[in-house]
Design a protein around this motif. Sequence first.
Motif, PDB file in Angstrom:
ATOM      1  N   UNK A  25     -25.066  -2.219 -37.257  1.00 39.29           N
ATOM      2  CA  UNK A  25     -25.393  -3.595 -37.147  1.00 39.29           C
ATOM      3  C   UNK A  25     -25.606  -4.223 -35.868  1.00 39.29           C
ATOM      4  N   UNK A  26     -24.767  -3.823 -34.741  1.00 41.98           N
ATOM      5  CA  UNK A  26     -25.219  -4.435 -33.466  1.00 41.98           C
ATOM      6  C   UNK A  26     -26.544  -3.906 -32.984  1.00 41.98           C
ATOM      7  N   UNK A  27     -26.783  -2.747 -33.358  1.00 45.09           N
ATOM      8  CA  UNK A  27     -27.997  -2.162 -32.806  1.00 45.09           C
ATOM      9  C   UNK A  27     -29.197  -3.002 -33.509  1.00 45.09           C
ATOM     10  N   UNK A  28     -29.149  -3.214 -34.919  1.00 44.41           N
ATOM     11  CA  UNK A  28     -29.950  -3.965 -35.753  1.00 44.41           C
ATOM     12  C   UNK A  28     -30.431  -5.343 -35.198  1.00 44.41           C
ATOM     13  N   UNK A  29     -29.203  -5.821 -34.873  1.00 40.20           N
ATOM     14  CA  UNK A  29     -29.339  -7.296 -34.480  1.00 40.20           C
ATOM     15  C   UNK A  29     -29.806  -7.363 -32.968  1.00 40.20           C
ATOM     16  N   UNK A  30     -29.775  -6.469 -32.245  1.00 35.33           N
ATOM     17  CA  UNK A  30     -30.584  -6.376 -30.934  1.00 35.33           C
ATOM     18  C   UNK A  30     -32.063  -6.220 -31.058  1.00 35.33           C
ATOM     19  N   UNK A  31     -32.379  -5.028 -31.984  1.00 35.88           N
ATOM     20  CA  UNK A  31     -33.742  -4.573 -32.109  1.00 35.88           C
ATOM     21  C   UNK A  31     -34.396  -5.510 -32.959  1.00 35.88           C
ATOM     22  N   UNK A  32     -33.971  -5.908 -34.249  1.00 32.94           N
ATOM     23  CA  UNK A  32     -34.728  -6.741 -35.012  1.00 32.94           C
ATOM     24  C   UNK A  32     -34.542  -8.495 -34.648  1.00 32.94           C
ATOM     25  N   UNK A  33     -33.267  -8.831 -34.436  1.00 31.50           N
ATOM     26  CA  UNK A  33     -32.836 -10.191 -34.433  1.00 31.50           C
ATOM     27  C   UNK A  33     -33.062 -10.637 -32.797  1.00 31.50           C
ATOM     28  N   UNK A  34     -33.108  -9.740 -31.891  1.00 34.89           N
ATOM     29  CA  UNK A  34     -33.413 -10.354 -30.369  1.00 34.89           C
ATOM     30  C   UNK A  34     -32.052 -10.783 -29.879  1.00 34.89           C
ATOM     31  N   UNK A  35     -31.121 -10.085 -30.558  1.00 33.11           N
ATOM     32  CA  UNK A  35     -29.425 -10.709 -29.978  1.00 33.11           C
ATOM     33  C   UNK A  35     -29.457 -10.012 -28.394  1.00 33.11           C
ATOM     34  N   UNK A  36     -28.925 -10.757 -27.463  1.00 30.85           N
ATOM     35  CA  UNK A  36     -28.737 -10.300 -26.078  1.00 30.85           C
ATOM     36  C   UNK A  36     -27.549 -10.539 -25.536  1.00 30.85           C
ATOM     37  N   UNK A  37     -26.931 -11.774 -26.112  1.00 29.24           N
ATOM     38  CA  UNK A  37     -25.861 -12.252 -25.332  1.00 29.24           C
ATOM     39  C   UNK A  37     -24.495 -12.248 -26.387  1.00 29.24           C
ATOM     40  N   UNK A  38     -23.280 -12.321 -25.645  1.00 30.82           N
ATOM     41  CA  UNK A  38     -22.019 -12.238 -26.499  1.00 30.82           C
ATOM     42  C   UNK A  38     -22.306 -13.506 -27.542  1.00 30.82           C
ATOM     43  N   UNK A  76     -22.842 -15.336 -14.874  1.00 28.61           N
ATOM     44  CA  UNK A  76     -21.859 -15.585 -15.547  1.00 28.61           C
ATOM     45  C   UNK A  76     -22.201 -14.610 -16.881  1.00 28.61           C
ATOM     46  N   UNK A  77     -23.232 -14.763 -17.462  1.00 25.26           N
ATOM     47  CA  UNK A  77     -23.509 -14.382 -18.848  1.00 25.26           C
ATOM     48  C   UNK A  77     -23.857 -12.944 -18.836  1.00 25.26           C
ATOM     49  N   UNK A  78     -23.410 -11.963 -19.651  1.00 30.72           N
ATOM     50  CA  UNK A  78     -23.863 -10.679 -19.768  1.00 30.72           C
ATOM     51  C   UNK A  78     -24.964 -10.609 -20.596  1.00 30.72           C
ATOM     52  N   UNK A  79     -25.881  -9.519 -20.323  1.00 31.38           N
ATOM     53  CA  UNK A  79     -26.980  -9.495 -21.224  1.00 31.38           C
ATOM     54  C   UNK A  79     -27.022  -8.013 -21.696  1.00 31.38           C
ATOM     55  N   UNK A  80     -26.971  -7.862 -22.835  1.00 34.49           N
ATOM     56  CA  UNK A  80     -26.836  -6.633 -23.434  1.00 34.49           C
ATOM     57  C   UNK A  80     -28.191  -6.056 -23.949  1.00 34.49           C
ATOM     58  N   UNK A  81     -28.673  -4.886 -23.648  1.00 31.17           N
ATOM     59  CA  UNK A  81     -29.957  -4.504 -23.681  1.00 31.17           C
ATOM     60  C   UNK A  81     -30.121  -2.976 -24.373  1.00 31.17           C
ATOM     61  N   UNK A  82     -30.879  -2.771 -25.233  1.00 35.30           N
ATOM     62  CA  UNK A  82     -30.957  -1.264 -25.941  1.00 35.30           C
ATOM     63  C   UNK A  82     -31.460  -0.241 -24.603  1.00 35.30           C
ATOM     64  N   UNK A  83     -30.996   0.823 -24.680  1.00 38.79           N
ATOM     65  CA  UNK A  83     -31.574   1.979 -23.781  1.00 38.79           C
ATOM     66  C   UNK A  83     -32.655   2.602 -24.753  1.00 38.79           C
ATOM     67  N   UNK A  89     -32.477   5.105 -32.157  1.00 38.54           N
ATOM     68  CA  UNK A  89     -32.049   4.845 -33.682  1.00 38.54           C
ATOM     69  C   UNK A  89     -32.915   4.087 -34.689  1.00 38.54           C
ATOM     70  N   UNK A  90     -34.012   3.729 -33.844  1.00 37.06           N
ATOM     71  CA  UNK A  90     -34.920   3.049 -34.707  1.00 37.06           C
ATOM     72  C   UNK A  90     -35.183   3.517 -36.220  1.00 37.06           C
ATOM     73  N   UNK A  91     -35.791   4.964 -36.019  1.00 30.30           N
ATOM     74  CA  UNK A  91     -35.986   5.377 -37.549  1.00 30.30           C
ATOM     75  C   UNK A  91     -34.904   5.454 -38.494  1.00 30.30           C
ATOM     76  N   UNK A  92     -33.493   5.548 -38.064  1.00 25.26           N
ATOM     77  CA  UNK A  92     -32.631   5.536 -38.830  1.00 25.26           C
ATOM     78  C   UNK A  92     -32.222   4.314 -39.312  1.00 25.26           C
ATOM     79  N   UNK A  93     -32.410   3.177 -38.664  1.00 24.88           N
ATOM     80  CA  UNK A  93     -32.431   1.758 -39.067  1.00 24.88           C
ATOM     81  C   UNK A  93     -33.329   1.759 -40.254  1.00 24.88           C
ATOM     82  N   UNK A  94     -34.781   2.093 -40.032  1.00 22.17           N
ATOM     83  CA  UNK A  94     -35.843   2.263 -41.062  1.00 22.17           C
ATOM     84  C   UNK A  94     -35.440   3.011 -42.368  1.00 22.17           C
ATOM     85  N   UNK A  95     -34.885   4.118 -42.293  1.00 21.32           N
ATOM     86  CA  UNK A  95     -34.510   4.748 -43.397  1.00 21.32           C
ATOM     87  C   UNK A  95     -33.353   4.078 -43.946  1.00 21.32           C
TER      88      UNK A  95
END
Length: 149
Positions: A25-38, A76-83, A89-95
């Motif tokens: 869910x978190x990976x999906x939020x980052x990849x598809x929804x653009x979430x980056x901060x807490x 002060x703000x952490x930025x979380x980015x997919x490696x 994991x994109x193909x797994x999320x797509x499937x």
Amino acid sequence: MRQDFRCDCPFTSALDVLGDKWILVIVKQMLIEGKETFKDFTESEEAIATNILSSKLKFLEEVGLISKTKLPDNKKTNLYLLTEKGLALTPILVELALWSDKNLRDMHPSIMNGEAMEFLRNDKTAFASELVEKYREKLAATMHKSTGG
């Protein structure tokens, strides 16, 4: 951190990392929804508790699926980015989305529908490629901004 694995089976080993209900869910939020901060994550409709979110982000970083850095204009703000490992994991999320569309819609008729789902149904490879390309473009822009470019 050393990840403990139940056995040598590749499927089970993957589930030892990805099998928690929040990880993808978190990976999906980052990849598809653009979430980056807490704060971005806490405002999502999935409503993950902050203590769980903290531990899952830390875990994702420890296993190399995300990296943590600081916002260029707010140290002060952490930025979380997919490696790259996270993007893989994109193909797994797509499937999973395709499976859900085909197998859960009768039980959950309000599952998202529309142009994106139509694109996914018609060409999952192109859909996955576009997600990764858009994420990499956003990542490059973020890194460019953070280096003062």
